[in-house]
Design an enzyme around this catalytic site. Structure first.
Site, short mmCIF file in Angstrom:
data_model
loop_
_atom_site.label_atom_id
_atom_site.label_comp_id
_atom_site.label_asym_id
_atom_site.label_seq_id
_atom_site.Cartn_x
_atom_site.Cartn_y
_atom_site.Cartn_z
N ASP A 1 13.62 151.05 -35.10
CA ASP A 1 15.03 150.92 -35.44
C ASP A 1 15.95 151.06 -34.23
OD1 ASP A 1 17.18 151.30 -37.65
OD2 ASP A 1 17.48 153.05 -36.37
N GLU B 1 14.05 146.21 -33.71
CA GLU B 1 15.35 145.72 -34.17
C GLU B 1 16.32 145.63 -33.01
OE1 GLU B 1 18.94 146.96 -37.24
OE2 GLU B 1 18.15 148.38 -35.80
C1 GLC Z 1 19.58 150.28 -37.89
C2 GLC Z 1 19.31 150.29 -39.39
C3 GLC Z 1 20.56 150.71 -40.10
C4 GLC Z 1 20.92 152.09 -39.63
C5 GLC Z 1 21.06 152.14 -38.11
C6 GLC Z 1 21.10 153.55 -37.61
O1 GLC Z 1 20.49 149.30 -37.54
O2 GLC Z 1 18.83 149.05 -39.81
O3 GLC Z 1 20.42 150.66 -41.49
O4 GLC Z 1 22.12 152.49 -40.22
O5 GLC Z 1 19.98 151.54 -37.47
O6 GLC Z 1 19.85 154.16 -37.74
#
Ligand code: GLC
Ligand code: MG
Length: 595
Positions: free
Chosen positions: A233, A302
């Site tokens: 993430d 991500e």
């Molecule tokens: C990423 C997740 C999101 C979350 C953020 C902080 O973007 O997909 O849902 O709020 O990280 O952890």
């Protein structure tokens, strides 16, 4: 990958259609790994299936639904965070990395889920949140008190002073969730801590070797428990520059000074150290493969970064990084105004920038973005799935998109996402991610069969009585089209064939997948709102005079019958309709490779 200009079409035809580029086929001897051939299906556990009637989806509920996933044909499930958490950011604020949150179940439930999934041939991928923990984590509580070895586990800095000598944050950095400064003063420690996201999500400090090792040990803990990989993430947020330079003002004029978009973020995103850390994590994963297991431990990250930065997350041949960073360009750049040439640009830019030997992926939705059916057009859902599932590369599907689920309207008093709550009732709809997180719609029973609770954690979409899994199993539906596409993905033409992107008219986007000795597949999607008639002979003159439709969007022309043969020079598409056409059963001696 390199591309060869396909110029034949340009020479032959007069009213010129863009007949695109051909991306070469994959080597016949390439045996695809599970994460390449299988669809990765994101399960938002909290909204998938509630087994104990508390209005919150849980692991046991998910395990009950493995049959559905098997029937869908997906190769892996990625679970949104299920770890112990006070849920300020719905699980992205972890208070114990080695335990399951009680609202989702127990470690035993988790082991059972792994077992049952594996029995069904489905891999399990966990969401891993490396950038920050919860402020309720023991590590943070001890760090506040400067207890070794936790003292430097977080990003602590001394206060700066303004002209009046008053305490102010160390610099101008802002929090992603639009609540102003990314620094929070801690009375006890007499220092500020840094939080890229919520105040309740202090950033971990990757300049502290003990923390780096701690995180690797957490990875090992779950790998030893049998998980097949991770989705990491918010990776670009991992490091910040050490000199704490102020970030420059952005050009976005509608952003408030407390909004994250008020500044550009050159000093808090995609720092060089981040790419190295990703490579280190890959080493941990690969060490499992070397431990005698012949199955890849998979790693996706991500990132919403610019393309040059994104590609760095793949790493190099010598030091690989992620198996892939998510390709979010169809989410960020493709909208209701986009025509065929825009679709070509998006696909081509990923493939053209992809480092040699690396693998593409296509993503149209997740728990942070408006539903694809709402963002684009509910009539385009099948066409989008044809694009997503039949391009070369891995597909990542957000649960519910296979049904064409739409955003659910969530009133202000029902809002739970802090990204919405932070900005107040007049702007919450711009930022809240609740609409795409509403419960899954299984049938027309109470709460769409999601839960027996009187009240579910987010409301169920009111359309559930007519649109749900059960209803879509009886009629021609998005679900059925999706399943057909998942099966077609397994054909050798789709796994190994070459790719020709084309623009048959301003609004008809398409591509051809071809492989010698196998049937050719042609995808055509009418992105526009007018009736279209296209001539595929102009795109590829060697196509046979007739084609057969393998898969139809549910909104195809009413005068088209299932076994119709189509004149390849005159393919007709009603608005937003789409087809997968094939030469199979048309060309003499042509055999389909599908069972
Ligand atoms: C990423 C997740 C999101 C979350 C953020 C902080 O973007 O997909 O849902 O709020 O990280 O952890
Ligand atoms: Mg529950």
């Amino acid at each position: 990958m390199f591309r060869i200009l396909f110029c034949l079409g340009l020479i032959v035809c007069q009213s010129v259609v863009f007949s695109g580029f051909i991306y070469p086929k994959y080597d016949d001897s390439l045996i695809l790994k599970w994460w390449q051939s299988g669809v990765i299906y994101q399960v938002y556990v909290r909204s998938f299936k509630d087994s104990d009637g508390d209005g919150i989806g849980d692991l046991h509920g998910l395990t009950e639904k493995i049959e559905y996933l098997k029937d869908l044909g997906v190769g892996a499930i990625w679970l949104s965070p299920i770890f112990k958490s006070p849920q300020y950011d719905i699980g992205y604020d972890i208070s114990d990395y080695r335990d399951i949150d009680p609202s989702y179940g127990t470690l035993d439930d988790f082991d059972k889920l792994i077992d049952e999934s594996h029995k069904a041939g489905i891999k399990v991928i966990l969401d891993f949140v490396p950038n920050h923990s919860s402020h309720e984590h023991e590590w943070f509580k001890k760090s506040v008190k400067r207890i070794a070895p936790y003292t430097d586990y977080y990003v602590w800095k001394d206060a700066a002073k303004n002209e009046k000598g008053e305490r102010i944050p160390p610099n101008n950095w802002l929090s992603v969730f639009n609540s102003g400064s990314a620094w929070e003063w801690d009375e006890e420690r007499q220092q500020y801590y840094f939080h890229q996201f919520l105040v309740q999500q202090p950033d971990l400090n990757y300049r502290c070797p003990a923390l780096v090792e701690e995180i690797k040990n957490v990875m090992r803990y779950w790998l030893d428990r049998g998980v097949d990989g991770f989705r990491f993430d918010a990776v670009p947020a991992l490091f910040e520059v050490e000199n704490l330079m102020d970030e420059p003002k952005s050009s976005k004029s509608d952003a408030l000074p407390t909004d994250y978009d008020y500044l550009d973020h050159p000093y808090t995103q995609d720092q060089p150290e981040t790419f190295d850390m990703v490579q280190q994590w890959r080493e941990v994963l690969d060490s499992y493969e070397n431990k005698g297991s012949d199955v890849t431990k998979f790693f996706m990250v991500e990132t919403y970064s610019p393309i040059d930065k994104i590609m760095k997350y793949y790493g190099t041949d010598a030091r690989p990084g992620a198996h892939f960073p998510f390709n979010f360009f169809f989410i960020q750049q493709f909208n209701r105004q986009s025509n065929a040439s825009k679709a070509i640009d998006i696909v081509a830019s990923w493939l053209d920038n992809l480092p040699a030997g690396k693998w593409p992926n296509w993503v149209f939705g997740n728990h942070d973005q408006p539903r694809l059916a709402s963002r684009l057009d509910s009539n385009l859902v099948d066409g989008i799935h044809m694009i997503q599932l039949l391009l070369p590369g891995t597909t990542v599907t957000y649960n519910g998109d296979e049904l064409g689920m739409e955003n659910t309207f969530i009133r202000w008093d029902q809002t739970v996402d802090n990204a919405g709550l932070n900005v107040g009732s007049s702007r919450y709809q711009l930022f809240s991610r609740d609409p795409e997180r509403s419960p899954f719609i299984w049938n027309d029973d109470l709460n769409a069969g999601f839960s027996s609770a009187k009240k579910t954690w987010l409301p169920v979409d009111p359309s559930y009585w007519i649109n749900n899994v059960e209803a879509q199993s009886y009629t021609n539906s998005h679900l059925k089209v999706y399943k057909q596409l998942v099966q077609l993905r397994k054909s050798k033409t789709i796994t190994h064939g070459d790719l020709q992107l084309f623009e048959a008219s301003e609004w008809v986007f398409g591509f051809i997948r071809a492989l010698e000795d196998y049937p050719t597949y042609i995808v055509v999607v009418n992105l526009g709102s007018e009736y279209e008639s296209i001539d595929l002979q102009k795109i590829r003159p060697t196509l046979p005079r007739y084609l057969r439709a393998k898969i139809y969007s549910i909104n195809h022309s009413p005068d088209v019958k299932l076994d119709d043969e189509f004149l390849s020079s005159d393919i007709r598409l009603t608005p937003k309709s789409s087809y997968v056409l094939t030469t199979a059963d048309i060309i003499e001696n042509d055999t389909t490779d599908l069972k």
